[in-house]
Design an enzyme around this catalytic site. Structure first.
Site, mmCIF file in Angstrom:
data_model
loop_
_atom_site.group_PDB
_atom_site.id
_atom_site.type_symbol
_atom_site.label_atom_id
_atom_site.label_comp_id
_atom_site.label_asym_id
_atom_site.label_seq_id
_atom_site.Cartn_x
_atom_site.Cartn_y
_atom_site.Cartn_z
ATOM 1 N N CYS A 127 4.929 -62.666 -16.291
ATOM 2 C CA CYS A 127 4.937 -64.199 -15.664
ATOM 3 C C CYS A 127 6.462 -65.357 -15.329
ATOM 4 O O CYS A 127 6.988 -64.673 -17.213
ATOM 5 C CB CYS A 127 4.005 -64.948 -15.999
ATOM 6 S SG CYS A 127 3.593 -66.570 -16.110
ATOM 7 N N GLY A 153 26.824 -41.267 -8.854
ATOM 8 C CA GLY A 153 25.984 -42.099 -7.416
ATOM 9 C C GLY A 153 25.454 -43.532 -8.038
ATOM 10 O O GLY A 153 24.777 -43.912 -7.230
ATOM 11 N N THR A 154 26.895 -44.136 -8.131
ATOM 12 C CA THR A 154 26.944 -45.219 -8.202
ATOM 13 C C THR A 154 28.435 -45.913 -7.274
ATOM 14 O O THR A 154 29.701 -45.269 -7.386
ATOM 15 C CB THR A 154 27.126 -45.954 -9.546
ATOM 16 O OG1 THR A 154 27.473 -47.751 -9.280
ATOM 17 C CG2 THR A 154 28.016 -45.531 -9.877
ATOM 18 N N HIS A 186 18.507 -52.676 -14.677
ATOM 19 C CA HIS A 186 18.485 -53.422 -14.273
ATOM 20 C C HIS A 186 17.119 -53.691 -13.747
ATOM 21 O O HIS A 186 16.237 -53.651 -13.073
ATOM 22 C CB HIS A 186 18.946 -53.376 -12.822
ATOM 23 C CG HIS A 186 20.487 -53.625 -12.878
ATOM 24 N ND1 HIS A 186 21.305 -53.034 -11.567
ATOM 25 C CD2 HIS A 186 21.359 -54.382 -13.681
ATOM 26 C CE1 HIS A 186 22.930 -53.415 -11.693
ATOM 27 N NE2 HIS A 186 22.844 -53.985 -12.978
#
Ligand code: BJW
Length: 252
Positions: free
Chosen positions: A127, A191-192, A119
């Site tokens: 930009c 931890g997800t 992610h």
């Protein structure tokens, strides 16, 4: 003592390749809020207003400011015992990769060798028009002046290098994540909440492809019912104990 099985330790000792998927929970003990837990980011902020491109285009200053705040939190944080344990595990298995949904850079800072960022990384900006990387200082200066940050070359809007809802994940990262999952003899999901796709399909794919799959989480997740083992507890307690158990089993 965290409650993991002898089978998990045996499988880790015997594994040729270990894949680990991490989410926001592994960084909770570093003081970085998760998304969906009580007190998490999305209790206070609506993801519809902040974590998609339409929201950004509607109000770039708001979104840039929110990400600047989160970048500062991440920069002030340090890897915790969970991140360090995963870096240490590398010494005990022939091959290993960490696939992370986190944008906080803490696996890299813990010196894990192979980190696949699904992610993006909140420390980077680019930009939207010409795609050139823009340094955080330029973003901060614009926000300070009450202006949306713009590209010094072409004037395009500058956005954080993270993946919002409805956006494709970086193809290279996704390819590497699929490959490491396919290769894995043991797959750890740490931890997800395992509700965001395509990351959430990896633990299930790993099981289908023959890996032993365990998760480390204080709570039930989207994949709890589909995997071999859940170790209930915070990653900062469970992972060091698990790595110690593997190391102890390997000692002559
Ligand atoms: C502890 C702990 C401790 C606490 N120790 N644990 C298939 C089916 C359905 C929907 C879709 C699908 N394919 C695609 C979609 C749409 C969408 C999606 O998944 N939606 C679902 C929500 C339904 N996915 C996408 O849009 C993705 N793009 C994509 O698939 O492109 C192709 C496509 C597009 C459109 C349509 C179809 C296909 C992109 C997803 C991008 C996610 N981005 C975010 C924001 C990143 C930027 C930022 O940081 O702001 O990523 S959302 C947010 O969720 C963030 C996280 O990485 C991600 C996962 O959250 P995570 O890490 O699991 O955190 P939490 O808070 O949910 O859970 C924390 C856990 O830790 C809890 O379980 C706690 O118990 C635990 N915990 N303390 C261990 N100490």
């Amino acid at each position: 003592m965290p409650d993991f099985s002898d089978t998990l330790v045996d499988r880790l000792v015997e594994a040729g390749h270990v894949a680990v998927l991490t989410g926001a929970g592994i960084s909770a003990e570093s003081g970085i809020p998760t998304f969906r837990d009580p007190g998490g980011l999305w209790e206070e902020f609506d993801p519809q207003e902040l974590a998609n491109v339409e929201a950004f285009l509607d109000n770039p200053e708001l979104v840039q400011g929110w990400y600047r705040h989160r970048r500062e939190v991440v920069e002030d944080a340090a890897p915790n015992a969970g991140h360090h344990a995963l870096a240490d595990l590398e010494a005990h298995v022939p091959s290993m990769a960490v696939v992370t949904q986190n944008v906080d850079d803490l696996h890299n800072r813990a010196e894990t060798s192979t980190v696949i960022e699904l992610h993006g990384n909140i420390t980077d900006n680019y930009c939207m028009d010409c795609e050139r990387a823009v340094g955080a200082a330029a973003v901060d200066a614009a926000i300070q002046d009450g202006e949306p940050a713009r590209c010094p070359d072409c004037g395009g809007l500058v956005r954080p290098d993270v993946v919002w809802f409805g956006e494709m994940l970086p193809p290279d990262a996704m390819e590497q994540a699929d490959a490491t999952t396919e290769q894995a003899d043991v797959f750890l999901s740490v931890g997800t909440s395992a509700v965001v796709y395509p990351a959430a399909r990896l633990p299930v794919a790993a099981r289908e492809q023959g890996a032993y799959v365990a998760e480390v989480n204080p709570d039930t997740t989207g994949v709890t019912d589909d995997i071999h083992e859940t170790i209930r507890g915070p990653a900062g307690d469970v992972l060091p104990a698990l790595v110690d158990a593997v190391a102890a089993r390997q000692r002559p």
